[in-house]
Design an enzyme around this catalytic site. Structure first.
Site, PDB file in Angstrom:
ATOM      1  N   ASP A   1       5.756   4.001  -9.126  1.00  0.00           N
ATOM      2  CA  ASP A   1       6.003   2.678  -9.682  1.00  0.00           C
ATOM      3  C   ASP A   1       4.700   1.996 -10.076  1.00  0.00           C
ATOM      4  O   ASP A   1       4.712   0.964 -10.721  1.00  0.00           O
ATOM      5  CB  ASP A   1       6.754   1.802  -8.674  1.00  0.00           C
ATOM      6  CG  ASP A   1       7.194   0.499  -9.305  1.00  0.00           C
ATOM      7  OD1 ASP A   1       6.455  -0.490  -9.168  1.00  0.00           O
ATOM      8  OD2 ASP A   1       8.244   0.471  -9.966  1.00  0.00           O
TER       9      ASP A   1
ATOM     10  N   LYS B   1      -3.095   3.131  -2.032  1.00  0.00           N
ATOM     11  CA  LYS B   1      -2.539   4.432  -2.405  1.00  0.00           C
ATOM     12  C   LYS B   1      -3.589   5.474  -2.787  1.00  0.00           C
ATOM     13  O   LYS B   1      -3.376   6.673  -2.592  1.00  0.00           O
ATOM     14  CB  LYS B   1      -1.542   4.269  -3.551  1.00  0.00           C
ATOM     15  CG  LYS B   1      -0.168   3.756  -3.135  1.00  0.00           C
ATOM     16  CD  LYS B   1       0.651   4.859  -2.506  1.00  0.00           C
ATOM     17  CE  LYS B   1       2.105   4.443  -2.322  1.00  0.00           C
ATOM     18  NZ  LYS B   1       2.924   5.541  -1.799  1.00  0.00           N
TER      19      LYS B   1
END
Length: 397
Positions: free
Chosen positions: A119, A72
């Site tokens: 998350d 990410k």
């Protein structure tokens, strides 16, 4: 496992030039300027391919990325870099890591607060980048987020809150706060009026796809890629559609949890509208528990993806266990719940007789070469061992 094909009506009509080779090289150049950059491994699972009856099975292992255990950071860092470049009237090719973190750039920018909802993996990447820049990061996490992921983000000097909201509502909260305080929203979900940063995030993911393209010893016939909002899936699909333009593009299959399958629902409906999953999404694939598609990613997928599958949690659990206890001769891969979903789907489709029709429609044969992406390592170690050691696979986090 549910299965659907993407409609043929909008095939190849959407522009994906922003994910072409020229842009991918520029993104990779930006990431290579980071002193902690190392190309992540492409694992050749020869023995598993042989057991499954296919020619090749390759897995790009992002658990090594920048020491953050997930891919990410590629998107978050490139988006923040692109935001800074635009603010200063520069091209991203002029902005290296060293220049980006310099006092000169810091003085020109002043104080910036970056905010996001996550998350875990995305928020950690945004917080890490903000920390390098000596700037502030605020991160909202959806209910059910784990303490380990919370602590990983907090360790990057971010202000972190676990909310009582699902992921999509946490995104809305972050956006409201950004507008109220003049902060910079860094999210891969897009909507009207919020397009530049999600687009830069999607481009940032291209480093992973470009590296895999250069590492492959043979052309992939099939790519299985996981989707939350569809930004990563759009990045990989768009890159390989461009890379193999004029030749035979790999068949792309999107993989989602059945409790959070907004891309699957949208593809199946084929009515020109985005279809959402609302409420609580009870899946252990926390990084994929997103109910609303990114419209930028979706436009790539509707034109260049081929199939979508919606999977119960045991599919991901199977992938995790197989990677963790490989056939002798294959390399061990530590894969989190969201990272193992596509590979687990490949194993299920190739080994379960009930999936014969899916296997036939996707075109998996003994000549197939499959590429998957392990997007995260064990970012929640307690959950990882409860799955791999204790057999947990129920639809709950």
């Amino acid at each position: 496992m549910q299965f659907t094909a993407f409609s043929q009506e909008r095939k190849n009509i959407n522009n994906i030039d922003f994910l072409n080779m020229e842009h991918a090289k520029k993104v990779l150049q930006f990431h290579k300027s980071f002193p902690m950059y190392q190309q992540t491994p492409l694992v050749d699972l020869k023995k598993l391919a042989e057991k499954l009856g296919i020619k090749g099975f390759y897995v790009k292992d992002e658990s090594y990325r920048f020491g953050l255990n997930a891919f990410k950071v590629l998107g978050g860092s490139f988006a923040i870099g692109s935001y800074i470049a635009k603010k200063l009237g520069m091209d991203i090719s002029e902005l290296s890591y060293k220049k980006m973190i310099s006092d000169g750039i810091r003085n020109k920018l002043g104080d910036i607060t970056f905010i996001t909802a996550t998350d875990g993996n995305h928020g950690r990447g945004v917080a890490w980048t903000a920390k390098q820049l000596k700037q502030k990061a605020i991160v909202y996490m959806p209910k059910g987020s784990t303490q380990e992921r919370f602590e990983n983000i907090k360790s990057e000097n971010a202000e972190v809150t676990i909310t009582d909201l699902n992921y999509d509502d946490a995104v809305r909260l972050a956006n409201d706060e950004a507008k109220k305080h003049g902060w910079v929203m860094v999210q891969d979900t897009s909507w009207e009026g919020y397009q530049d940063i999600p687009k830069w995030i999607i481009q940032g993911y291209g480093t992973m796809a470009f590296e895999a393209y250069k590492q492959l010893q043979e052309e992939p016939t099939h790519i299985f890629i996981q989707a939350g909002v569809g930004a990563l899936a759009g990045a990989v699909t768009g890159f390989f559609a461009n890379a193999y333009k004029g030749s035979e593009k790999p068949i792309v299959t999107i993989v989602e949890p059945e409790e959070a399958n907004c891309i699957f629902r949208t593809a199946k409906a084929a009515d020109g509208r985005l279809h959402f999953v609302e409420g609580d999404m009870h899946t252990m694939m926390a990084g994929l528990a997103c109910g609303e598609p990114c419209n930028i990613g979706w436009k790539v997928l509707e034109s260049y993806a081929d199939f979508a599958v919606s999977c119960p949690d045991y599919i991901s659990a199977r992938g995790m266990r197989t990677f963790g206890a490989p056939i002798p001769g294959d390399v061990r891969i530590i894969s989190g719940e969201s990272g193992a979903a596509p590979s687990g789907a490949v194993m299920e489709i190739l080994s379960n007789p009930e999936c014969e029709e899916i296997r036939r429609k996707i075109g998996l044969t003994d000549d197939s070469v499959v590429l998957c992406f392990n997007t995260e390592g064990a970012t929640d170690k307690e959950n990882y061992y409860s799955i791999v050691w204790d057999g947990k696979e129920a639809n709950c986090r």
